[in-house]
Enzyme design. Structure first.
Site, PDB file in Angstrom:
ATOM      1  N   GLY A   1      16.057  31.781 -68.856  1.00 45.37           N
ATOM      2  CA  GLY A   1      15.035  32.635 -69.483  1.00 45.37           C
ATOM      3  C   GLY A   1      15.643  33.846 -70.182  1.00 45.37           C
ATOM      4  O   GLY A   1      15.089  34.346 -71.161  1.00 45.37           O
TER       5      GLY A   1
ATOM      6  N   ASN B   1      20.709  26.950 -68.788  1.00 39.09           N
ATOM      7  CA  ASN B   1      21.373  26.191 -67.715  1.00 39.09           C
ATOM      8  C   ASN B   1      20.384  25.457 -66.813  1.00 39.09           C
ATOM      9  O   ASN B   1      20.727  25.055 -65.702  1.00 39.09           O
ATOM     10  CB  ASN B   1      22.225  27.147 -66.861  1.00 39.09           C
ATOM     11  CG  ASN B   1      21.380  28.210 -66.165  1.00 39.09           C
ATOM     12  OD1 ASN B   1      20.326  28.577 -66.648  1.00 39.09           O
ATOM     13  ND2 ASN B   1      21.841  28.685 -65.022  1.00 39.09           N
ATOM     14  N   GLU B   2      19.150  25.251 -67.291  1.00 36.83           N
ATOM     15  CA  GLU B   2      18.089  24.720 -66.413  1.00 36.83           C
ATOM     16  C   GLU B   2      18.499  23.453 -65.677  1.00 36.83           C
ATOM     17  O   GLU B   2      18.184  23.298 -64.490  1.00 36.83           O
ATOM     18  CB  GLU B   2      16.810  24.438 -67.221  1.00 36.83           C
ATOM     19  CG  GLU B   2      15.932  25.648 -67.474  1.00 36.83           C
ATOM     20  CD  GLU B   2      16.396  26.525 -68.628  1.00 36.83           C
ATOM     21  OE1 GLU B   2      17.493  26.264 -69.170  1.00 36.83           O
ATOM     22  OE2 GLU B   2      15.675  27.462 -68.985  1.00 36.83           O
TER      23      GLU B   2
HETATM   24  C1  LIG Z   1      10.038  23.216 -65.913  1.00 34.01           C
HETATM   25  C2  LIG Z   1      10.716  24.437 -65.443  1.00 34.01           C
HETATM   26  C3  LIG Z   1      11.314  25.237 -66.561  1.00 34.01           C
HETATM   27  C4  LIG Z   1      11.613  26.633 -66.080  1.00 34.01           C
HETATM   28  C5  LIG Z   1      12.548  27.363 -66.981  1.00 34.01           C
HETATM   29  C6  LIG Z   1      13.385  28.249 -66.158  1.00 34.01           C
HETATM   30  C7  LIG Z   1      14.010  29.266 -66.637  1.00 34.01           C
HETATM   31  C8  LIG Z   1      14.838  30.173 -65.807  1.00 34.01           C
HETATM   32  O1  LIG Z   1      15.145  31.250 -66.250  1.00 34.01           O
HETATM   33  S1  LIG Z   1      15.318  29.670 -64.254  1.00 34.01           S
HETATM   34  C9  LIG Z   1      16.383  30.954 -63.664  1.00 34.01           C
HETATM   35  C10 LIG Z   1      17.774  30.755 -64.170  1.00 34.01           C
HETATM   36  N1  LIG Z   1      18.633  31.807 -63.685  1.00 34.01           N
HETATM   37  C11 LIG Z   1      19.795  31.583 -63.124  1.00 34.01           C
HETATM   38  O2  LIG Z   1      20.253  30.476 -62.979  1.00 34.01           O
HETATM   39  C12 LIG Z   1      20.489  32.824 -62.704  1.00 34.01           C
HETATM   40  C13 LIG Z   1      21.114  32.669 -61.386  1.00 34.01           C
HETATM   41  N2  LIG Z   1      21.801  33.905 -61.043  1.00 34.01           N
HETATM   42  C14 LIG Z   1      23.084  34.130 -61.353  1.00 34.01           C
HETATM   43  O3  LIG Z   1      23.771  33.374 -61.996  1.00 34.01           O
HETATM   44  C15 LIG Z   1      23.638  35.425 -60.829  1.00 34.01           C
HETATM   45  O4  LIG Z   1      22.812  35.888 -59.787  1.00 34.01           O
HETATM   46  C16 LIG Z   1      23.749  36.528 -61.909  1.00 34.01           C
HETATM   47  C17 LIG Z   1      24.855  36.155 -62.905  1.00 34.01           C
HETATM   48  C18 LIG Z   1      22.428  36.740 -62.638  1.00 34.01           C
HETATM   49  C19 LIG Z   1      24.114  37.859 -61.210  1.00 34.01           C
HETATM   50  O5  LIG Z   1      25.252  37.667 -60.428  1.00 34.01           O
HETATM   51  P1  LIG Z   1      25.662  38.782 -59.363  1.00 34.01           P
HETATM   52  O6  LIG Z   1      25.713  40.110 -60.008  1.00 34.01           O
HETATM   53  O7  LIG Z   1      26.910  38.277 -58.676  1.00 34.01           O
HETATM   54  O8  LIG Z   1      24.436  38.867 -58.350  1.00 34.01           O
HETATM   55  P2  LIG Z   1      24.019  37.813 -57.224  1.00 34.01           P
HETATM   56  O9  LIG Z   1      24.315  36.409 -57.633  1.00 34.01           O
HETATM   57  O10 LIG Z   1      24.614  38.267 -55.935  1.00 34.01           O
HETATM   58  O11 LIG Z   1      22.439  38.001 -57.219  1.00 34.01           O
HETATM   59  C20 LIG Z   1      21.803  39.167 -56.664  1.00 34.01           C
HETATM   60  C21 LIG Z   1      20.494  38.775 -56.010  1.00 34.01           C
HETATM   61  O12 LIG Z   1      19.597  38.301 -57.024  1.00 34.01           O
HETATM   62  C22 LIG Z   1      19.143  36.971 -56.693  1.00 34.01           C
HETATM   63  N3  LIG Z   1      18.898  36.265 -57.975  1.00 34.01           N
HETATM   64  C23 LIG Z   1      19.783  36.074 -58.961  1.00 34.01           C
HETATM   65  N4  LIG Z   1      19.196  35.434 -60.000  1.00 34.01           N
HETATM   66  C24 LIG Z   1      17.904  35.233 -59.630  1.00 34.01           C
HETATM   67  C25 LIG Z   1      16.778  34.633 -60.267  1.00 34.01           C
HETATM   68  N5  LIG Z   1      16.854  34.113 -61.505  1.00 34.01           N
HETATM   69  N6  LIG Z   1      15.612  34.605 -59.613  1.00 34.01           N
HETATM   70  C26 LIG Z   1      15.496  35.129 -58.366  1.00 34.01           C
HETATM   71  N7  LIG Z   1      16.527  35.714 -57.702  1.00 34.01           N
HETATM   72  C27 LIG Z   1      17.716  35.764 -58.329  1.00 34.01           C
HETATM   73  C28 LIG Z   1      20.272  36.395 -55.889  1.00 34.01           C
HETATM   74  O13 LIG Z   1      19.833  35.304 -55.130  1.00 34.01           O
HETATM   75  C29 LIG Z   1      20.639  37.610 -55.037  1.00 34.01           C
HETATM   76  O14 LIG Z   1      19.634  37.772 -54.046  1.00 34.01           O
HETATM   77  P3  LIG Z   1      19.955  38.398 -52.602  1.00 34.01           P
HETATM   78  O15 LIG Z   1      20.991  37.476 -51.985  1.00 34.01           O
HETATM   79  O16 LIG Z   1      18.658  38.363 -51.858  1.00 34.01           O
HETATM   80  O17 LIG Z   1      20.499  39.764 -52.855  1.00 34.01           O
END
Ligand SMILES: CCCCC/C=C/C(=O)SCCNC(=O)CCNC(=O)[C@H](O)C(C)(C)COP(=O)(O)OP(=O)(O)OC[C@H]1O[C@@H](n2cnc3c(N)ncnc32)[C@H](O)[C@@H]1OP(=O)(O)O
Length: 202
Positions: free
Chosen positions: A54, A78-79
């Protein structure tokens, strides 16, 4: 947030919630895209960190993308890596930016491109040192604003209207599709595995 332009959609909004919640969430995501992609204002993305899914979509909605020149920052739709599928309007936005073949590769593999590679693909337009992202965006904005507004707006609309009309015509069907997909047990499991992996990386 430093090092992150946007983490993409909030995965917790797509996990363990009711169908009504998913429908309202998806309508809001559609609304964001319709407003940003369809905006007649000049929009410049100052990408100061990683930008998955997103987040990448938001950047692609802008007229011009400037990214911090740091290979640790990556951008892409990267979905598929989450076991989910970018909807047709995410796909259309990417095709309109980098073309059909690059989009197919990108979407099937769920590729995240480090900044230098993103530039090669045309996913971003310019790389600048991290501390120059905001000033470069302001300079680009001045250039874009120097074009007569009515001509720029009509041109933007000509380029984007077919994609926008396509979603407008199919909004309800797209919401139903999202809800029935995201509420499947197998998809919920994939998202859970992805979230667990994110937490384990720490
Ligand atoms: C038909 C369906 C279609 C739907 C289309 C979907 C679209 C989307 O956008 S899906 C979301 C895609 N996002 C990702 O894949 C991002 C995943 N996150 C990362 O790669 C990394 O977290 C980062 C690069 C964004 C940041 O890295 P870093 O600074 O090392 O921080 P952490 O990985 O430790 O993350 C901190 C904290 O935040 C939580 N988190 C990260 N991204 C998300 C997210 N997209 N949604 C919810 N929560 C997220 C992560 O789990 C950590 O949580 P805590 O462990 O509770 O601190």
């Amino acid at each position: 947030v430093s090092k992150i332009f946007s983490a993409g959609l909030d995965i917790t909004e797509m996990s363990g919630k009711s169908n009504e919640h998913y429908a309202a969430f998806w309508r809001a995501v559609q609304e964001m895209w319709l407003k940003l992609y369809g905006s007649n204002m000049v929009t410049i993305a100052a990408i100061n960190g990683s930008s998955p899914a997103g987040g990448c979509l938001m950047a692609l909605c802008c007229d011009y993308r400037i990214m911090a020149d740091n290979p640790k920052f990556a951008i892409g739709l990267n979905e598929t890596q989450l076991g989910i599928v970018a909807p047709f309007w995410f796909k259309d936005t990417m095709i309109n930016t980098i073309g059909n073949r690059a989009t197919e590769l990108s979407l099937q593999l769920g590729q995240m491109y480090p900044a230098p590679e993103a530039l090669k693909f045309g996913l971003v337009d310019k790389l600048v040192p991290e501390d120059k992202v905001q000033s470069a965006a302001a300079a680009a904005m001045s250039q874009w604003l120097s074009v007569p507004d009515h001509a720029r707006q009509l041109t933007k609309s000509m380029m984007r209207k077919p994609a926008i009309d396509r979603l407008v015509k199919q909004r309800e069907a797209d919401i139903n599709n999202f809800v029935s997909f995201i509420s499947k047990d197998s998809i919920q499991k994939s998202l859970q595995i992805y979230m667990d992996r994110l937490k384990q990386k720490k």
